[in-house]
Design a protein around this motif. Structure first.
Motif, mmCIF file in Angstrom:
data_model
loop_
_atom_site.group_PDB
_atom_site.id
_atom_site.type_symbol
_atom_site.label_atom_id
_atom_site.label_comp_id
_atom_site.label_asym_id
_atom_site.label_seq_id
_atom_site.Cartn_x
_atom_site.Cartn_y
_atom_site.Cartn_z
ATOM 1 N N THR A 78 36.442 37.149 22.859
ATOM 2 C CA THR A 78 36.534 35.988 21.988
ATOM 3 C C THR A 78 35.248 35.792 21.198
ATOM 4 O O THR A 78 35.298 35.505 19.999
ATOM 5 N N LEU A 79 34.092 35.939 21.841
ATOM 6 C CA LEU A 79 32.821 35.773 21.145
ATOM 7 C C LEU A 79 32.637 36.824 20.046
ATOM 8 O O LEU A 79 32.197 36.501 18.941
ATOM 9 N N ILE A 80 32.990 38.065 20.325
ATOM 10 C CA ILE A 80 32.851 39.123 19.321
ATOM 11 C C ILE A 80 33.839 38.897 18.179
ATOM 12 O O ILE A 80 33.503 39.076 17.008
ATOM 13 N N ASN A 81 35.062 38.467 18.493
ATOM 14 C CA ASN A 81 36.037 38.178 17.441
ATOM 15 C C ASN A 81 35.544 37.030 16.555
ATOM 16 O O ASN A 81 35.683 37.084 15.329
ATOM 17 N N ASN A 82 34.955 35.989 17.153
ATOM 18 C CA ASN A 82 34.401 34.885 16.367
ATOM 19 C C ASN A 82 33.241 35.345 15.494
ATOM 20 O O ASN A 82 33.057 34.845 14.388
ATOM 21 N N MET A 83 32.452 36.297 15.981
ATOM 22 C CA MET A 83 31.371 36.843 15.175
ATOM 23 C C MET A 83 31.927 37.582 13.968
ATOM 24 O O MET A 83 31.426 37.430 12.848
ATOM 25 N N VAL A 84 32.972 38.379 14.176
ATOM 26 C CA VAL A 84 33.592 39.127 13.073
ATOM 27 C C VAL A 84 34.152 38.160 12.031
ATOM 28 O O VAL A 84 33.941 38.334 10.827
ATOM 29 N N LEU A 85 34.850 37.122 12.489
ATOM 30 C CA LEU A 85 35.395 36.132 11.565
ATOM 31 C C LEU A 85 34.282 35.368 10.853
ATOM 32 O O LEU A 85 34.401 35.044 9.672
ATOM 33 N N GLY A 86 33.204 35.078 11.555
ATOM 34 C CA GLY A 86 32.104 34.322 10.979
ATOM 35 C C GLY A 86 31.391 35.061 9.866
ATOM 36 O O GLY A 86 31.103 34.483 8.821
ATOM 37 N N VAL A 87 31.095 36.347 10.059
ATOM 38 C CA VAL A 87 30.375 37.091 9.025
ATOM 39 C C VAL A 87 31.278 37.492 7.875
ATOM 40 O O VAL A 87 30.793 37.802 6.788
ATOM 41 N N SER A 88 32.601 37.471 8.067
ATOM 42 C CA SER A 88 33.498 37.833 6.965
ATOM 43 C C SER A 88 34.010 36.602 6.220
ATOM 44 O O SER A 88 33.943 36.535 5.001
#
Length: 180
Positions: free
Chosen positions: A72-82
């Protein structure tokens, strides 16, 4: 048992990822974020399909907890930077208003003095019509924390509904005193 950790993470085309041992660095058009994976979690990057998969090195309760959390944290990071994250707040009440002074948010919400909020360096605050506040950033946790901090200054009261609320928040209005 959580099934969140098993889901694959799809990487948008404008996002780059760098995995070195337990560190994950994700770079996108909005910025760069990094995360240190726990010892019991490993990550596999499929370059051809632009996906990420996480897997556990041990089968125990602690590894299972960290499995879903890390995904979940890595997915949120991907969504955040994109795409980025945003929260919207609305001020309701007679004479209540907000304004920006540089990057700082100035709130006049019924106190004898204006309340000044200085946002963290990676957060952008926007004000529309003096009553609508938008908080934007690449870290979901920080955006939510700043929104909660602003709301905490004057939470909505249950009799008239005056205060600062999230945009779609429903406040149950109580009935006032009955006159005799």
């Amino acid at each position: 048992m959580s099934r969140i950790g098993k889901k694959t993470i799809n990487l948008p085309q404008n996002t780059d990822i760098e995995v070195t041992e337990n560190n994950v660095n994700i770079t996108g058009p909005r910025g760069k974020l990094s995360y240190q994976l726990p010892e019991v979690i490993r990550i596999k990057h499929d370059i051809k399909n632009q996906t990420l998969n996480l897997y556990k090195t041990h089968e125990n309760k602690e590894a299972q907890k960290l499995y879903g959390l890390s995904r979940t944290l890595i997915n949120n990071m991907v969504l955040g930077v994109s795409k980025g994250f945003e929260k919207k707040l609305r001020i309701q009440g007679v004479g209540y208003r907000s304004q920006l002074q540089g990057k700082n948010l100035i709130l006049n919400v019924g106190y004898s003095h204006p309340v000044t909020i200085e946002p963290p360096k990676d957060i952008v605050i926007e004000v529309e019509n003096n009553v609508n506040i938008t908080i934007k950033g690449i870290k979901k946790e920080t955006v939510g924390e700043v929104a909660a901090q602003i709301r905490r200054i004057r939470p909505p009261e249950p009799y008239k509904g005056k205060g600062i609320r999230y945009l779609n928040e429903k406040i149950n209005i109580k009935v006032g005193k009955a006159g005799k």
